[in-house]
Write an enzyme that holds these catalytic residues in place. Structure first.
Site, PDB file in Angstrom:
ATOM      1  N   VAL A 121       4.881  -9.415  -5.517  1.00  0.00           N
ATOM      2  CA  VAL A 121       4.945  -9.015  -7.123  1.00  0.00           C
ATOM      3  C   VAL A 121       6.383  -8.878  -7.740  1.00  0.00           C
ATOM      4  CG1 VAL A 121       3.370  -7.020  -6.749  1.00  0.00           C
ATOM      5  CG2 VAL A 121       5.279  -6.069  -6.375  1.00  0.00           C
ATOM      6  N   SER A 151       6.178  -8.352  -1.456  1.00  0.00           N
ATOM      7  CA  SER A 151       6.026  -9.514  -0.031  1.00  0.00           C
ATOM      8  C   SER A 151       5.889 -10.801   0.825  1.00  0.00           C
ATOM      9  CB  SER A 151       4.126  -9.331  -0.671  1.00  0.00           C
ATOM     10  OG  SER A 151       3.729  -8.110  -0.827  1.00  0.00           O
ATOM     11  N   TYR A 171      10.330  -0.364   5.300  1.00  0.00           N
ATOM     12  CA  TYR A 171       9.060  -1.029   4.427  1.00  0.00           C
ATOM     13  C   TYR A 171       9.546  -0.928   3.141  1.00  0.00           C
ATOM     14  CZ  TYR A 171       4.813  -2.419   2.502  1.00  0.00           C
ATOM     15  OH  TYR A 171       4.136  -3.180   0.755  1.00  0.00           O
ATOM     16  N   LYS A 203       6.177 -10.071   3.978  1.00  0.00           N
ATOM     17  CA  LYS A 203       5.698  -9.991   4.939  1.00  0.00           C
ATOM     18  C   LYS A 203       5.480 -10.715   5.997  1.00  0.00           C
ATOM     19  CE  LYS A 203       2.588  -6.757   1.944  1.00  0.00           C
ATOM     20  NZ  LYS A 203       1.729  -6.678   1.081  1.00  0.00           N
ATOM     21  N   TYR A 242      -4.321 -12.149  -1.339  1.00  0.00           N
ATOM     22  CA  TYR A 242      -5.265 -11.165  -1.330  1.00  0.00           C
ATOM     23  C   TYR A 242      -6.809 -11.498  -1.675  1.00  0.00           C
ATOM     24  CZ  TYR A 242      -0.250  -9.874  -1.453  1.00  0.00           C
ATOM     25  OH  TYR A 242       0.942 -10.292  -1.244  1.00  0.00           O
TER      26      TYR A 242
HETATM   27  N1  GLN Z   1       5.922  -3.439  -1.604  1.00  0.00           N
HETATM   28  C1  GLN Z   1       4.974  -4.057  -2.448  1.00  0.00           C
HETATM   29  C2  GLN Z   1       4.136  -3.064  -2.416  1.00  0.00           C
HETATM   30  O1  GLN Z   1       4.559  -2.647  -1.649  1.00  0.00           O
HETATM   31  C3  GLN Z   1       4.966  -5.541  -2.359  1.00  0.00           C
HETATM   32  C4  GLN Z   1       3.315  -5.898  -3.209  1.00  0.00           C
HETATM   33  C5  GLN Z   1       3.145  -6.670  -3.536  1.00  0.00           C
HETATM   34  O2  GLN Z   1       4.293  -7.632  -3.347  1.00  0.00           O
HETATM   35  N2  GLN Z   1       2.422  -7.645  -3.340  1.00  0.00           N
HETATM   36  O3  GLN Z   1       3.329  -2.573  -3.079  1.00  0.00           O
END
Ligand code: GLN
Length: 304
Positions: free
Chosen positions: A258, A63, A188, A66, A240
């Site tokens: 993650v 993430s 994605y 993002k 989050y």
């Molecule tokens: N690719 C992961 C997902 O879509 C990214 C989530 C994350 O890093 N928090 O679940």
């Protein structure tokens, strides 16, 4: 200031703690990563780099990407982007579905999965060859071609993507996904699979510590105003439903993934990245969060 001693003394204290949590179990390729890996890098706006332990080992940034996809879409669309995705913290887990139904398919912010999927849809619609253009964008920022996707991680995530597929289909039903759902999700998963070292991360993100201008290439990546807004979003949404706690304990805008990485920015001063694969219950690196808390406390560096 030489940060190496601070890094090793904090690490020595933290390594006596129980490293709680576990690697990301829902992406099999990430579940098997050595949980003891630990790397840190800090890059100052003056161009000094400090690194500790596994700072030259690549890992999946997940993430953290993002923020970069938001930056690229923000450059393309300007303020119109906020018609498709909000700027409020969600207070829910990164992969939650609950608000989307009430809020008619408009995700709360670009850093929860739903928001990042909308941003991916914008890029798929706006770029000719999105996978190539995205890497070109990263290479332009960092000034070399060292960054790439991991086909294995993207495939592994795609095979277990039940929640993300639910999110994208729900948003499609509300008209907030314009392109083919499979095409958007392939893009994605691809961008989430990008692998970088902590050293590369701090360099790529250094423009956000420097009013939108890369201190490495001296090129403007976004305007000063856009950089300020991206940092504000990281501060309020980058962890989050743990964003408040991160602001409270660390006091820097940041974004976690993650894969166990955390990237944080001290506007006007430096970028710092830490990698430790075991995640806490909110999906943020357990030791990484503790490390950053101890670091900003030790050197008295917080934006507040
Ligand atoms: N690719 C992961 C997902 O879509 C990214 C989530 C994350 O890093 N928090 O679940």
């Amino acid at each position: 200031m030489n940060y190496n001693e601070t890094f090793s003394s904090i690490y020595n204290v933290l390594s006596t703690l129980d490293n709680e949590g576990q690697t990301a179990q829902y992406i099999p390729e990430l579940a098997v990563i050595d949980p003891e890996k630990f790397g840190v890098s800090l890059f100052t706006n003056e161009g000094e780099l400090f690194s500790f332990q596994d700072a030259e080992e690549k890992f999946s940034i997940q993430s953290i990407v993002k923020v970069l996809s938001l930056v690229l879409a923000y450059r393309q669309l300007g303020v119109q982007i906020w018609d498709r995705v909000g700027v409020e913290p969600s207070g829910t887990p990164f992969n939650s579905l609950v608000q989307l139904e009430y809020e008619k398919g408009i995700p709360r912010n670009p850093f929860i999965n739903a928001g990042a999927i909308v941003v991916a849809d914008i890029l798929v619609g706006a770029l000719k060859d999105p996978e190539v253009a995205f890497l070109d964008f990263l290479h332009e920022i960092i000034g070399d071609k060292s960054v790439n996707y991991s086909e294995a991680i993207a495939k592994s995530e795609k095979e277990h993507a039940f929640r993300n597929l639910a999110l994208v289909n729900l948003m499609k039903s509300f008209g907030n996904i314009k392109n083919d759902v499979d095409r958007v999700m392939d893009f994605y998963f691809k961008i989430c699979s990008i692998c970088m070292t902590t050293e590369e991360l701090v360099k790529v993100f250094s423009f956000l510590a420097n009013e939108g201008v890369s201190p490495i290439t001296e090129k403007g990546i976004v305007s000063q105003r856009q950089a300020k807004r991206v940092n504000a979003l990281m501060q309020t949404c980058g962890f989050y439903d743990e964003s408040g706690e991160f602001a409270f304990k660390v006091g820097l805008p940041g974004q976690s993934g993650v894969g166990g990485g955390i990237l944080a920015v001290h506007p006007g001063k430096y970028t710092i990245a830490v990698w430790s694969p075991k995640l806490n219950a909110k999906g943020n690196s357990f030791l990484g969060s503790k490390f950053l808390e101890a670091f900003t406390t030790a050197i008295g560096s917080s934006i507040f």
